[in-house]
Design an enzyme around this catalytic site. Structure first.
Site, PDB file in Angstrom:
ATOM      1  N   TYR A 142       0.624  -1.217   0.169  1.00  0.00           N
ATOM      2  CA  TYR A 142       0.403   0.142   0.075  1.00  0.00           C
ATOM      3  C   TYR A 142       0.750   1.594  -0.109  1.00  0.00           C
ATOM      4  O   TYR A 142       0.791   2.194  -0.182  1.00  0.00           O
ATOM      5  CB  TYR A 142      -1.614  -0.319   0.902  1.00  0.00           C
ATOM      6  CG  TYR A 142      -1.773  -1.220   1.225  1.00  0.00           C
ATOM      7  CD1 TYR A 142      -2.497  -2.187   0.165  1.00  0.00           C
ATOM      8  CD2 TYR A 142      -2.881  -0.607   1.744  1.00  0.00           C
ATOM      9  CE1 TYR A 142      -2.602  -2.957   0.239  1.00  0.00           C
ATOM     10  CE2 TYR A 142      -4.007  -2.324   1.672  1.00  0.00           C
ATOM     11  CZ  TYR A 142      -4.401  -2.926   1.401  1.00  0.00           C
ATOM     12  OH  TYR A 142      -5.397  -3.946   0.906  1.00  0.00           O
ATOM     13  N   ASP A 223      -3.250 -18.111   2.341  1.00  0.00           N
ATOM     14  CA  ASP A 223      -4.291 -18.881   1.431  1.00  0.00           C
ATOM     15  C   ASP A 223      -5.310 -19.748   2.321  1.00  0.00           C
ATOM     16  O   ASP A 223      -5.838 -19.871   2.563  1.00  0.00           O
ATOM     17  CB  ASP A 223      -4.068 -19.610  -0.613  1.00  0.00           C
ATOM     18  CG  ASP A 223      -2.887 -20.330  -0.071  1.00  0.00           C
ATOM     19  OD1 ASP A 223      -2.241 -20.297   0.839  1.00  0.00           O
ATOM     20  OD2 ASP A 223      -1.965 -21.003  -0.755  1.00  0.00           O
ATOM     21  N   ASP A 247      -5.627  -6.147   6.270  1.00  0.00           N
ATOM     22  CA  ASP A 247      -6.865  -5.955   5.870  1.00  0.00           C
ATOM     23  C   ASP A 247      -7.697  -6.851   5.061  1.00  0.00           C
ATOM     24  O   ASP A 247      -9.272  -6.504   5.176  1.00  0.00           O
ATOM     25  CB  ASP A 247      -5.717  -4.988   4.221  1.00  0.00           C
ATOM     26  CG  ASP A 247      -7.166  -4.103   3.926  1.00  0.00           C
ATOM     27  OD1 ASP A 247      -8.160  -3.541   4.402  1.00  0.00           O
ATOM     28  OD2 ASP A 247      -7.585  -3.461   2.625  1.00  0.00           O
ATOM     29  N   ASP A 251     -11.399  -8.707   6.807  1.00  0.00           N
ATOM     30  CA  ASP A 251     -12.882  -7.993   6.199  1.00  0.00           C
ATOM     31  C   ASP A 251     -13.426  -9.541   6.374  1.00  0.00           C
ATOM     32  O   ASP A 251     -15.080  -9.628   6.866  1.00  0.00           O
ATOM     33  CB  ASP A 251     -13.124  -7.889   4.664  1.00  0.00           C
ATOM     34  CG  ASP A 251     -13.119  -6.169   4.482  1.00  0.00           C
ATOM     35  OD1 ASP A 251     -12.696  -5.593   5.738  1.00  0.00           O
ATOM     36  OD2 ASP A 251     -14.115  -5.717   3.689  1.00  0.00           O
TER      37      ASP A 251
HETATM   38  C1  IPM Z   1      -9.555  -0.755   5.673  1.00  0.00           C
HETATM   39  C2  IPM Z   1     -10.044   0.109   4.645  1.00  0.00           C
HETATM   40  C3  IPM Z   1      -8.908   0.926   3.763  1.00  0.00           C
HETATM   41  C4  IPM Z   1      -7.149   0.159   4.079  1.00  0.00           C
HETATM   42  C5  IPM Z   1      -9.284   1.151   2.678  1.00  0.00           C
HETATM   43  C6  IPM Z   1      -9.913   2.294   2.851  1.00  0.00           C
HETATM   44  C7  IPM Z   1      -7.651   2.527   2.074  1.00  0.00           C
HETATM   45  O1  IPM Z   1      -9.705  -1.209   3.407  1.00  0.00           O
HETATM   46  O2  IPM Z   1      -8.916   0.580   6.645  1.00  0.00           O
HETATM   47  O3  IPM Z   1      -9.620  -1.607   5.976  1.00  0.00           O
HETATM   48  O4  IPM Z   1      -6.792  -0.859   2.793  1.00  0.00           O
HETATM   49  O5  IPM Z   1      -6.722  -0.109   4.514  1.00  0.00           O
HETATM   50 MG    MG Z   2     -10.338  -2.521   4.601  1.00  0.00          MG
END
Ligand code: IPM
Ligand code: MG
Length: 355
Positions: A142, A223, A247, A251
């Site tokens: 990133y 993975d 990241d 999620d």
């Molecule tokens: C998160 C979000 C951010 C990230 C994006 C919006 C830049 O997905 O905080 O998880 O990837 O860190």
């Molecule tokens: Mg995220």
């Protein structure tokens, strides 16, 4: 005590959920005799609209001068076609970098009251799970070199994953110490069968493991980790991983807790000043409708009290109030399954009543 908190409301549902957390903090302040002073600053699309850039200098200065920062979310369709260097999301990366917040703590635990919301089979989550993801936040792909160039097949784009020993050491230290305070199990997630950066990651983590003989440290390929998270989430205690893998996996972890609307996060560096935000995004589709679940932001405020201000009792008071409200059956639309649901303000009122 007085605490100066910079507020970055941002876009979409950002303003609504931050305002909920502010109301909860104000109430906690009254109850325990603290004064929280809030100063708003622009970030993301809101900043783009007002001054043409997603992260104004004044915002960075304000955050650096504060005791801590509370952020809603940034981004939305209105700004989706802007070039990468001025997208709202760039502001998020920018503020994390400017504040040197290399650690991102993302707890994912299954609330007893939300067991039925977990999409996993009930025998898999019988005993619940409680995972702390320690995501590296200011390095890796990133932040690596990126660009466009002419390649073998014509136009091409590239991004680079790069980790220094120092960056791996400092995040691994946080992870080992976090594990030490919990169930003493650390899973380091990488892709060392392919990536050179992951091989250095693994080597450094192994070296550091020697200083933490009381912590069981295992490696897992990313993975496999994505699969293990839905196969048997209870096997994880603390996870440490790179910016991008963290990241993605956070999620995934959030969804198995029932709703991404529940998960808070703390971004920390070497000082007490942190940035606290829900892990979800700005949800432009429901912005301004009073439907947003403010719990992730309210719990982020609770993390602020604990990590930045050492107010453990006050922090717990918020967490317990959220628990009570969920146990009493109150829900926002995202966790109501079409049943009765409360608005953002109404659920905030309930949480405040239960403080
Ligand atoms: C998160 C979000 C951010 C990230 C994006 C919006 C830049 O997905 O905080 O998880 O990837 O860190
Ligand atoms: Mg995220």
């Amino acid at each position: 005590m007085n605490y100066n908190i910079a507020l970055l409301r941002g876009d979409g549902i950002g303003p609504e959920i931050v305002d909920s957390a502010v109301r909860v903090l104000e109430e906690v302040g009254k109850k325990y005799g603290h004064e929280f002073v809030f100063t708003p600053y622009l970030i993301g699309g809101a900043a783009l609209d007002a001054c043409g850039i997603p992260l104004p200098e004044e915002t960075v200065r304000g955050c650096l001068a504060s005791d801590s920062v509370l952020l809603g979310a940034v981004g939305g369709p209105k700004w989706d076609t802007l070039p990468g260097n001025i997208r709202p999301e760039k502001a998020l990366l920018g503020i994390r970098a400017a504040m040197e917040l290399f650690t991102n703590l993302r707890p994912a635990k299954l609330y007893g009251a939300l067991k039925g919301d977990c999409p996993l089979r009930s025998d898999i989550v019988e005993n619940g799970f409680d995972i702390m993801i320690v995501r590296e936040l200011t390095g890796g792909i990133y932040f690596g070199e990126r660009g466009m160039r002419e390649g073998k097949y014509g136009e091409e784009a590239y991004d680079t994953e790069c980790y220094s020993r120092m960056e791996i050491e400092r995040i691994a230290k946080v992870a080992f110490e976090t594990a030490r305070k919990r169930n003493k199990k650390l899973t380091s997630i990488d892709k060392a069968n392919v990536l050179e950066s992951s091989r250095l990651w693994r080597k450094v983590v192994h070296e550091m493991a020697e200083q933490y003989p009381d912590v069981e440290c295992v490696d897992m390929l990313v993975d496999n980790a994505a699969m293990q998270l839905v196969r048997n989430p209870a096997q994880f205690d603390v996870i440490v991983t790179s910016n991008m893998f963290g990241d993605i996996l956070s999620d995934e972890a959030s969804q198995i807790t029932g709703s991404i609307g529940m998960l808070p996060s703390a971004s920390l560096g070497n000082t007490k000043r942190g940035l606290y935000e829900p892990i979800h995004g700005s949800a432009p589709d429901i912005a301004g409708q009073g439907k947003a679940n403010p719990i992730a932001t309210i719990l982020s405020a609770a993390m602020m009290l604990l990590y930045s201000f050492d107010l453990a009792e006050e922090s717990e008071c918020i967490v317990n109030a959220v628990d009570k409200v969920l146990n009493a059956g109150f829900r926002t639309a995202d966790i109501a399954h079409g049943g009765d649901s409360l608005s953002t303000t109404e659920i905030t009122d309930k949480i405040i009543e239960n403080l």
